[in-house]
Design an enzyme around this catalytic site. Structure first.
Site, PDB file in Angstrom:
ATOM      1  N   CYS A   1       0.901  -1.235   0.042  1.00  0.00           N
ATOM      2  CA  CYS A   1      -0.005  -0.034   0.118  1.00  0.00           C
ATOM      3  C   CYS A   1       0.899   1.444   0.197  1.00  0.00           C
ATOM      4  O   CYS A   1       0.643   2.014  -0.767  1.00  0.00           O
ATOM      5  CB  CYS A   1      -1.010   0.285   1.112  1.00  0.00           C
TER       6      CYS A   1
ATOM      7  N   HIS B   1      -2.875   6.437   4.814  1.00  0.00           N
ATOM      8  CA  HIS B   1      -1.659   6.427   4.892  1.00  0.00           C
ATOM      9  C   HIS B   1      -1.161   7.807   4.380  1.00  0.00           C
ATOM     10  O   HIS B   1      -1.450   8.093   3.439  1.00  0.00           O
ATOM     11  CB  HIS B   1      -0.976   5.396   4.154  1.00  0.00           C
TER      12      HIS B   1
HETATM   13  O1  25A Z   1       1.158 -11.739   5.090  1.00  0.00           O
HETATM   14  P1  25A Z   1       0.817 -10.364   4.386  1.00  0.00           P
HETATM   15  O2  25A Z   1       1.121  -9.941   3.182  1.00  0.00           O
HETATM   16  O3  25A Z   1       1.612  -9.506   5.355  1.00  0.00           O
HETATM   17  O4  25A Z   1      -0.726 -10.038   5.294  1.00  0.00           O
HETATM   18  C1  25A Z   1      -1.368 -10.239   6.595  1.00  0.00           C
HETATM   19  C2  25A Z   1      -2.709  -9.487   6.860  1.00  0.00           C
HETATM   20  O5  25A Z   1      -2.590  -8.446   6.184  1.00  0.00           O
HETATM   21  C3  25A Z   1      -3.974  -7.767   5.811  1.00  0.00           C
HETATM   22  C4  25A Z   1      -4.849  -9.028   5.479  1.00  0.00           C
HETATM   23  O6  25A Z   1      -5.707  -8.867   6.676  1.00  0.00           O
HETATM   24  C5  25A Z   1      -3.797 -10.107   5.831  1.00  0.00           C
HETATM   25  O7  25A Z   1      -4.276 -11.175   6.417  1.00  0.00           O
HETATM   26  N1  25A Z   1      -3.434  -7.409   4.437  1.00  0.00           N
HETATM   27  C6  25A Z   1      -2.740  -8.008   3.290  1.00  0.00           C
HETATM   28  N2  25A Z   1      -2.306  -7.173   2.292  1.00  0.00           N
HETATM   29  C7  25A Z   1      -3.094  -5.919   2.859  1.00  0.00           C
HETATM   30  C8  25A Z   1      -2.934  -4.790   2.413  1.00  0.00           C
HETATM   31  N3  25A Z   1      -2.393  -4.405   0.973  1.00  0.00           N
HETATM   32  C9  25A Z   1      -3.622  -6.039   4.207  1.00  0.00           C
HETATM   33  N4  25A Z   1      -4.117  -5.110   4.612  1.00  0.00           N
HETATM   34  C10 25A Z   1      -4.045  -3.956   4.063  1.00  0.00           C
HETATM   35  N5  25A Z   1      -3.647  -3.534   2.866  1.00  0.00           N
HETATM   36  P2  25A Z   1      -7.359  -8.770   6.734  1.00  0.00           P
HETATM   37  O8  25A Z   1      -7.611  -8.619   8.351  1.00  0.00           O
HETATM   38  O9  25A Z   1      -7.661  -7.658   6.025  1.00  0.00           O
HETATM   39  O10 25A Z   1      -7.838 -10.025   6.133  1.00  0.00           O
HETATM   40  C11 25A Z   1      -7.835 -11.268   6.805  1.00  0.00           C
HETATM   41  C12 25A Z   1      -8.631 -12.161   5.863  1.00  0.00           C
HETATM   42  O11 25A Z   1      -8.018 -13.257   5.758  1.00  0.00           O
HETATM   43  C13 25A Z   1      -8.583 -14.565   6.011  1.00  0.00           C
HETATM   44  N6  25A Z   1      -8.114 -15.575   6.358  1.00  0.00           N
HETATM   45  C14 25A Z   1      -7.023 -15.611   7.326  1.00  0.00           C
HETATM   46  N7  25A Z   1      -6.401 -16.985   7.162  1.00  0.00           N
HETATM   47  C15 25A Z   1      -7.387 -17.896   6.294  1.00  0.00           C
HETATM   48  C16 25A Z   1      -8.046 -16.785   5.671  1.00  0.00           C
HETATM   49  N8  25A Z   1      -8.781 -17.224   4.885  1.00  0.00           N
HETATM   50  C17 25A Z   1      -8.839 -18.589   4.324  1.00  0.00           C
HETATM   51  N9  25A Z   1      -8.096 -19.470   5.113  1.00  0.00           N
HETATM   52  C18 25A Z   1      -7.178 -19.082   5.935  1.00  0.00           C
HETATM   53  N10 25A Z   1      -6.274 -19.840   6.420  1.00  0.00           N
HETATM   54  C19 25A Z   1      -9.262 -14.020   7.461  1.00  0.00           C
HETATM   55  O12 25A Z   1     -10.097 -15.075   7.712  1.00  0.00           O
HETATM   56  C20 25A Z   1     -10.003 -12.669   6.618  1.00  0.00           C
HETATM   57  O13 25A Z   1     -11.104 -13.022   5.723  1.00  0.00           O
HETATM   58  P3  25A Z   1     -11.435 -15.143   8.320  1.00  0.00           P
HETATM   59  O14 25A Z   1     -12.677 -14.803   7.515  1.00  0.00           O
HETATM   60  O15 25A Z   1     -11.993 -16.520   8.990  1.00  0.00           O
HETATM   61  O16 25A Z   1     -11.575 -14.120   9.666  1.00  0.00           O
HETATM   62  C21 25A Z   1     -12.728 -14.012  10.285  1.00  0.00           C
HETATM   63  C22 25A Z   1     -12.681 -13.052  11.297  1.00  0.00           C
HETATM   64  O17 25A Z   1     -11.574 -13.611  12.275  1.00  0.00           O
HETATM   65  C23 25A Z   1     -11.038 -12.341  12.717  1.00  0.00           C
HETATM   66  N11 25A Z   1      -9.565 -13.034  12.532  1.00  0.00           N
HETATM   67  C24 25A Z   1      -8.531 -13.047  11.587  1.00  0.00           C
HETATM   68  N12 25A Z   1      -7.701 -13.740  12.346  1.00  0.00           N
HETATM   69  C25 25A Z   1      -7.938 -13.916  13.552  1.00  0.00           C
HETATM   70  C26 25A Z   1      -9.118 -13.646  13.743  1.00  0.00           C
HETATM   71  N13 25A Z   1      -9.672 -13.663  14.965  1.00  0.00           N
HETATM   72  C27 25A Z   1      -8.901 -14.149  16.003  1.00  0.00           C
HETATM   73  N14 25A Z   1      -7.645 -14.614  15.757  1.00  0.00           N
HETATM   74  C28 25A Z   1      -7.137 -14.552  14.524  1.00  0.00           C
HETATM   75  N15 25A Z   1      -5.871 -15.041  14.270  1.00  0.00           N
HETATM   76  C29 25A Z   1     -10.978 -11.398  11.283  1.00  0.00           C
HETATM   77  O18 25A Z   1     -10.971 -10.174  11.947  1.00  0.00           O
HETATM   78  C30 25A Z   1     -12.607 -11.737  10.793  1.00  0.00           C
HETATM   79  O19 25A Z   1     -13.317 -10.731  11.271  1.00  0.00           O
HETATM   80  O1  L14 Z   2       0.922  -5.398   1.813  1.00  0.00           O
HETATM   81  O2  L14 Z   2       0.074  -2.232   7.625  1.00  0.00           O
HETATM   82  O3  L14 Z   2       2.723  -6.029   2.430  1.00  0.00           O
HETATM   83  O4  L14 Z   2       0.629  -4.069   8.704  1.00  0.00           O
HETATM   84  C1  L14 Z   2       1.649  -6.056   5.076  1.00  0.00           C
HETATM   85  C2  L14 Z   2       1.579  -5.452   6.357  1.00  0.00           C
HETATM   86  C3  L14 Z   2       0.534  -4.229   4.055  1.00  0.00           C
HETATM   87  C4  L14 Z   2       0.514  -3.388   5.429  1.00  0.00           C
HETATM   88  C5  L14 Z   2       1.756  -5.559   2.842  1.00  0.00           C
HETATM   89  C6  L14 Z   2       0.511  -3.301   7.716  1.00  0.00           C
HETATM   90  C7  L14 Z   2       1.441  -5.084   4.066  1.00  0.00           C
HETATM   91  C8  L14 Z   2       0.461  -4.095   6.352  1.00  0.00           C
END
Ligand code: 25A
Ligand code: L14
Length: 339
Positions: free
Chosen positions: A132, A245
């Site tokens: 982002c 941001h």
């Molecule tokens: O690895 P990265 O690239 O660094 O990315 C890490 C995280 O950053 C966000 C995104 O989180 C990602 O998981 N992200 C990535 N790129 C981004 C960007 N450019 C970015 N954010 C902003 N800009 P997120 O919260 O947006 O999305 C999470 C979604 O992913 C689903 N998910 C997780 N594990 C999964 C999965 N789906 C399928 N299989 C898996 N193994 C996650 O699952 C959500 O849709 P969910 O739908 O089950 O989540 C339901 C509710 O549960 C909460 N929750 C999530 N994790 C936990 C949790 N609650 C308790 N404990 C947890 N560990 C969520 O808030 C949701 O309401």
């Molecule tokens: O897309 O703000 O690589 O915590 C992982 C960390 C997005 C933002 C990515 C955060 C990011 C994120």
């Protein structure tokens, strides 16, 4: 180009996945079937799309049958495990995580900057959506780089909690409430209190002392500009803001460029809105950018400490242009020119 496409959203209940579904609807993307996918935790819940409730399914290897385009935003490990399965099933993947971004045969695309790179999707069936903070910076820098060639960028970021996802949004809200009620703030997501604080720490620390987020800004900028001569150094900071941001960007150019020239170039640039009227206290603000599409640029001024330098203040909604919108824009070019 077909008339319509089957689209899967992986991570459909997260901060970014929810926004992806909203952007598909708003931009009238030609969706035949929307297939929201998430973990078992969320399977069975429903998301709203064009007035209908659509049931969320658990993500499995079989989830991608009949899918044309799969938008992934469920974290790097989910993409590592399932994006190849989606591509093997014939879908084109647009992946929002950092997992594939630096792989040479995976294009890393910002539509305003390097749309031609999308053609490279054929190698793996995967296109990566940049970080982002990188996206909003390169949208602002591209017209200036084309005119005066960037030598070096020094950037400091002020990043919203929504980048980390839903649980981080809830953490800032909860800690703010706790502190205003004279209670100890509780921590679940960040290693320190984020409410009323600034954390010089985004993503994990690397052996060189930088964070992974900082090195993404260095490496992704070069890949998107297709120019390894551009030097970038970054300090990325988490601030208690929900959406949007902000970035202080100092740029040194090879050729001379005045603040007025930069302002004119930016006013004509795609995806950019200039907000720069200090006499009226007008400059880009995260609270104004939230929910909007453009990258806002202001505080455009010459750096008087170097030969050819400018300072800029760059603001965008990290969940929209920084993630969901950029991914859908990539999908729009895909269907218009390739599928
Ligand atoms: O690895 P990265 O690239 O660094 O990315 C890490 C995280 O950053 C966000 C995104 O989180 C990602 O998981 N992200 C990535 N790129 C981004 C960007 N450019 C970015 N954010 C902003 N800009 P997120 O919260 O947006 O999305 C999470 C979604 O992913 C689903 N998910 C997780 N594990 C999964 C999965 N789906 C399928 N299989 C898996 N193994 C996650 O699952 C959500 O849709 P969910 O739908 O089950 O989540 C339901 C509710 O549960 C909460 N929750 C999530 N994790 C936990 C949790 N609650 C308790 N404990 C947890 N560990 C969520 O808030 C949701 O309401
Ligand atoms: O897309 O703000 O690589 O915590 C992982 C960390 C997005 C933002 C990515 C955060 C990011 C994120």
């Amino acid at each position: 180009m077909k008339r319509s496409y089957n689209v899967a959203v992986v991570g459909a209940t997260g901060a970014v996945g929810t926004e992806m579904i909203r952007v598909l609807e708003e931009r009238e993307f030609p969706v035949a079937e929307l297939r929201p996918l998430a973990s078992a935790r969320s399977a069975g819940t429903e998301v709203r799309f064009r007035g209908d409730e659509v049931r969320v399914q658990e993500l499995t290897d079989q989830s991608f049958e009949g899918i044309d385009i799969a938008l992934f935003s469920a974290g790097g490990s989910v993409s590592a495990r399932f994006a190849p399965a989606a591509a093997a099933a014939g879908a084109v993947v647009v992946d929002n995580t950092s997992h594939f971004r630096m792989e040479p045969d995976v294009p890393l695309v910002v539509p305003e900057v390097n749309p031609h790179a999308i053609a490279g999707y054929k190698a793996r069936g995967i296109i990566a959506n940049p970080n982002c903070s990188t996206i909003q910076m390169v949208v602002a820098l591209k017209p200036l780089h084309d005119r005066a060639r960037i030598r070096r960028v020094v950037v400091s970021t002020y990043q919203a909690v929504s980048g980390t996802g839903k649980r981080a949004i809830e953490e800032l809200e909860r800690q703010s409430r706790e502190l205003l009620n004279f209670r100890e703030p509780t921590r679940q997501v960040y290693p320190h209190q984020i409410a009323f604080n600034c954390l010089p720490h985004i993503d994990v620390f690397l052996p060189n002392g930088y964070t992974k987020e900082e090195m993404k800004m260095v490496n992704e900028t070069r890949k998107i500009f297709e120019d390894d001569s551009v030097r970038v150094t970054a300090t990325t900071v988490r601030v208690p803001v929900f959406y949007g941001h902000s970035e202080a960007v100092n740029v040194e150019f090879e050729k001379r460029i005045t603040a007025q020239e930069a302002r004119e170039l930016l006013e004509a640039a795609p995806g950019v809105v200039v907000v720069d009227d200090p006499a009226e206290n007008l400059y880009p603000l995260a609270v104004d950018a939230a929910g909007k599409d453009p990258v806002y640029v202001g505080r455009i001024r010459e750096d008087e400490s170097v030969e050819n330098g400018l300072n800029l203040w760059v603001v965008a909604d990290n969940v929209r242009k920084g993630a969901a919108l950029n991914a859908v824009q990539i999908a729009e070019i895909l269907i218009r020119e390739y599928l």
